[in-house]
Enzyme design. Structure first.
Site, PDB file in Angstrom:
ATOM      1  CG  HIS A  20      -9.913   4.332   3.419  1.00 19.73           C
ATOM      2  ND1 HIS A  20     -10.559   5.501   3.156  1.00 19.73           N
ATOM      3  CD2 HIS A  20      -9.630   3.780   2.211  1.00 19.73           C
ATOM      4  CE1 HIS A  20     -10.647   5.674   1.841  1.00 19.73           C
ATOM      5  NE2 HIS A  20     -10.093   4.655   1.246  1.00 19.73           N
TER       6      HIS A  20
ATOM      7  NE  ARG B 164      -5.134   4.638  -4.814  1.00 19.93           N
ATOM      8  CZ  ARG B 164      -5.754   3.524  -4.417  1.00 19.93           C
ATOM      9  NH1 ARG B 164      -7.055   3.421  -4.470  1.00 19.93           N
ATOM     10  NH2 ARG B 164      -5.064   2.504  -3.953  1.00 19.93           N
TER      11      ARG B 164
ATOM     12  CE1 TYR C 186     -10.397  -4.424   3.517  1.00 21.98           C
ATOM     13  CE2 TYR C 186      -8.902  -4.178   1.644  1.00 21.98           C
ATOM     14  CZ  TYR C 186     -10.009  -3.758   2.375  1.00 21.98           C
ATOM     15  OH  TYR C 186     -10.729  -2.677   1.936  1.00 21.98           O
ATOM     16  CE  LYS C 187      -5.433  -6.013  -2.459  1.00 18.22           C
ATOM     17  NZ  LYS C 187      -6.119  -5.008  -3.288  1.00 18.22           N
TER      18      LYS C 187
ATOM     19  CG  ASN D 119      -7.909  -0.195  -4.854  1.00 19.94           C
ATOM     20  OD1 ASN D 119      -7.214   0.373  -4.021  1.00 19.94           O
ATOM     21  ND2 ASN D 119      -8.561  -1.314  -4.597  1.00 19.94           N
TER      22      ASN D 119
ATOM     23  CD  GLU E 102     -12.772  -0.107  -7.169  1.00 15.91           C
ATOM     24  OE1 GLU E 102     -13.739  -0.758  -6.780  1.00 15.91           O
ATOM     25  OE2 GLU E 102     -12.250   0.794  -6.473  1.00 15.91           O
TER      26      GLU E 102
ATOM     27  CE1 TYR F 262      -3.847  -2.061  -0.003  1.00 16.46           C
ATOM     28  CE2 TYR F 262      -3.322  -2.769   2.223  1.00 16.46           C
ATOM     29  CZ  TYR F 262      -4.092  -2.869   1.092  1.00 16.46           C
ATOM     30  OH  TYR F 262      -5.123  -3.777   1.037  1.00 16.46           O
TER      31      TYR F 262
HETATM   32  C1  HEM Z   1     -11.664  10.147  -1.407  1.00 19.65           C
HETATM   33  C2  HEM Z   1     -12.481   9.229  -1.772  1.00 19.65           C
HETATM   34  C3  HEM Z   1     -12.321   7.771  -1.437  1.00 19.65           C
HETATM   35  C4  HEM Z   1     -13.344   6.935  -1.106  1.00 19.65           C
HETATM   36  C5  HEM Z   1     -14.820   7.301  -1.019  1.00 19.65           C
HETATM   37  C6  HEM Z   1     -12.761   5.642  -0.864  1.00 19.65           C
HETATM   38  C7  HEM Z   1     -13.482   4.523  -0.502  1.00 19.65           C
HETATM   39  C8  HEM Z   1     -12.939   3.293  -0.216  1.00 19.65           C
HETATM   40  C9  HEM Z   1     -13.687   2.162   0.243  1.00 19.65           C
HETATM   41  C10 HEM Z   1     -15.190   2.152   0.502  1.00 19.65           C
HETATM   42  C11 HEM Z   1     -12.841   1.144   0.425  1.00 19.65           C
HETATM   43  C12 HEM Z   1     -13.189  -0.267   0.930  1.00 19.65           C
HETATM   44  C13 HEM Z   1     -13.061  -0.283   2.432  1.00 19.65           C
HETATM   45  C14 HEM Z   1     -13.669  -1.542   3.033  1.00 19.65           C
HETATM   46  O1  HEM Z   1     -13.026  -2.602   2.955  1.00 19.65           O
HETATM   47  O2  HEM Z   1     -14.782  -1.447   3.553  1.00 19.65           O
HETATM   48  C15 HEM Z   1     -11.532   1.616   0.070  1.00 19.65           C
HETATM   49  C16 HEM Z   1     -10.391   0.847   0.102  1.00 19.65           C
HETATM   50  C17 HEM Z   1      -9.154   1.340  -0.184  1.00 19.65           C
HETATM   51  N1  HEM Z   1      -8.840   2.636  -0.504  1.00 19.65           N
HETATM   52 FE1  HEM Z   1     -10.110   4.180  -0.744  1.00 19.65          FE
HETATM   53  N2  HEM Z   1     -11.417   5.696  -1.053  1.00 19.65           N
HETATM   54  C18 HEM Z   1     -11.094   6.988  -1.399  1.00 19.65           C
HETATM   55  C19 HEM Z   1      -9.844   7.463  -1.695  1.00 19.65           C
HETATM   56  C20 HEM Z   1      -8.701   6.709  -1.640  1.00 19.65           C
HETATM   57  C21 HEM Z   1      -7.383   7.192  -1.975  1.00 19.65           C
HETATM   58  C22 HEM Z   1      -7.089   8.604  -2.471  1.00 19.65           C
HETATM   59  C23 HEM Z   1      -6.529   6.164  -1.770  1.00 19.65           C
HETATM   60  C24 HEM Z   1      -5.030   6.102  -1.954  1.00 19.65           C
HETATM   61  C25 HEM Z   1      -4.252   7.069  -2.340  1.00 19.65           C
HETATM   62  C26 HEM Z   1      -7.295   5.042  -1.329  1.00 19.65           C
HETATM   63  C27 HEM Z   1      -6.775   3.809  -1.042  1.00 19.65           C
HETATM   64  C28 HEM Z   1      -7.505   2.699  -0.707  1.00 19.65           C
HETATM   65  C29 HEM Z   1      -6.907   1.381  -0.524  1.00 19.65           C
HETATM   66  C30 HEM Z   1      -5.436   1.013  -0.668  1.00 19.65           C
HETATM   67  C31 HEM Z   1      -7.951   0.526  -0.194  1.00 19.65           C
HETATM   68  C32 HEM Z   1      -7.835  -0.976   0.040  1.00 19.65           C
HETATM   69  C33 HEM Z   1      -8.150  -1.650  -1.269  1.00 19.65           C
HETATM   70  C34 HEM Z   1      -7.684  -3.081  -1.402  1.00 19.65           C
HETATM   71  O3  HEM Z   1      -6.634  -3.448  -0.892  1.00 19.65           O
HETATM   72  O4  HEM Z   1      -8.375  -3.827  -2.117  1.00 19.65           O
HETATM   73  N3  HEM Z   1      -8.607   5.404  -1.252  1.00 19.65           N
HETATM   74  N4  HEM Z   1     -11.620   2.931  -0.314  1.00 19.65           N
END
Ligand code: HEM
Length: 308
Positions: free
Chosen positions: A169, A197, A290-291, A199, A239, A19
């Site tokens: 998060h 970015r 987690y994934k 994901n 994504e 991450y």
């Molecule tokens: C600003 C609006 C954003 C929203 C609404 C958002 C929303 C979310 C949501 C709902 C999740 C899933 C959490 C869960 O497991 O319940 C998630 C995961 C994650 N988000 Fe965001 N996010 C945003 C921005 C970002 C940004 C800017 C980053 C990184 C620079 C980021 C990095 C991540 C990462 C690394 C995960 C875990 C994903 C994985 O490993 O599969 N997010 N985010």
């Protein structure tokens, strides 16, 4: 007839996944991609919005200004970047918007929500493949206060509505330092300087709509992955996310375009197959859990090894 392009943003630059704040400047500054799947995906979004509005759209009071700014931003990006597909005429506040792909003409008074059939964010979301979320900024923090979310990757807009960046998060197995660094970065995003970015996740099955609410429908598929069906069943889910500042309301618009590629398709590209194999074999246990990869990670690794 306009020909729409296929597209798949491959998410791995390195052989290992960790991450990080992987936001990069968005060039060109357009958060909307119209791809070959446009017709299927927009029709699926509209079907879901009719069938499950309680799951797919929410907006808290006080978000209308930001919603209209999202309309303004996305409509202008569409007509500038896809002039064969979209057209706009403005007579003061009276807008006529043509979606030539769907052969639709929409007329409304900009700023007057009564002239649209649904809320502004919901309306503009029905023209594009992206999910669109609005994070409101106040008290030195950002909060999810409106969104159209049809293709969630195992999260619920209904559950997360109103939450701060950190609360949303909370389930992610990353450090507090990293999430705080990203949160602070987002607070400082400037108008006219959008970021993007990628994901990634993996899933068994080809559905775009996988909310926790229907886990019983799609969840069990991950326990049915075998060596025989892994190539067609398991998909890399990417994504492409963008974040841009809406200057009037000072909110952030967060867009998510979701792409799927089966493991079988990935294996056709040796460089991709090699990277996916390498990332999966070196992934830390906490991220595997987690994934949701535990049930079929081995089948994917074994299959890719046979292809390499
Ligand atoms: C600003 C609006 C954003 C929203 C609404 C958002 C929303 C979310 C949501 C709902 C999740 C899933 C959490 C869960 O497991 O319940 C998630 C995961 C994650 N988000 Fe965001 N996010 C945003 C921005 C970002 C940004 C800017 C980053 C990184 C620079 C980021 C990095 C991540 C990462 C690394 C995960 C875990 C994903 C994985 O490993 O599969 N997010 N985010």
């Amino acid at each position: 007839m306009v020909s729409l392009k296929k597209r798949f943003p491959f998410p791995f630059e390195e052989d290992r996944h960790r991450y990080s704040n992987n936001l990069k400047p968005l060039e060109p500054p357009c958060c909307i991609q119209i791809t070959a799947e446009y017709f299927d995906e927009v029709s699926e979004k509209r079907r879901l919005l009719e069938a499950h509005p309680e799951r797919c759209f929410h907006a808290l009071p006080g978000t209308l200004e930001a919603q209209w700014e999202a309309v303004d931003t996305v409509v202008h990006q569409l007509v500038q970047n896809y002039p064969d597909c979209f057209w706009l005429d403005k007579r003061e506040d009276r807008w006529t918007f043509q979606n030539r792909l769907l052969d639709e003409t929409h007329q409304f008074t900009f700023g007057d929500a009564n002239t649209l059939p649904v809320q502004p964010l919901d309306w503009i979301g029905r023209q594009v493949q992206e999910d669109l979320l609005i994070m409101v900024q106040r008290d030195d923090d950002i909060f999810l206060e409106a969104g159209q979310l049809c293709f969630p990757s195992v999260w619920s807009l209904t559950f997360d509505l109103g939450m701060s960046f950190q609360e949303i998060h909370h389930p992610v197995p990353w450090s507090n330092e990293l999430s705080e660094k990203i949160r602070r970065f987002l607070l400082r995003v400037e108008a006219g300087q959008p970021w993007t970015r990628l994901n990634w996740a993996m899933q068994a099955g080809r559905r775009l709509h996988i909310p926790p609410e229907t886990f019983d429908e799609w969840g069990p598929e991950r326990y049915r992955v075998t060596q025989e069906n892994v190539a067609d069943t398991v998909h890399l889910r990417v994504e492409e996310q963008c974040v841009l500042r809406l200057p009037g309301s000072n909110a952030l618009l967060f867009s998510i375009h979701t792409y799927l590629k089966s493991v079988g398709e990935l294996s056709q590209r040796p460089d991709w197959a090699h990277k996916v194999h390498s990332v999966l074999t070196t992934l830390p246990e906490a991220i595997i859990a987690y994934k949701g990869l535990s049930a079929y990670r081995k089948q994917v690794i074994d299959y890719l090894e046979r292809c390499l």
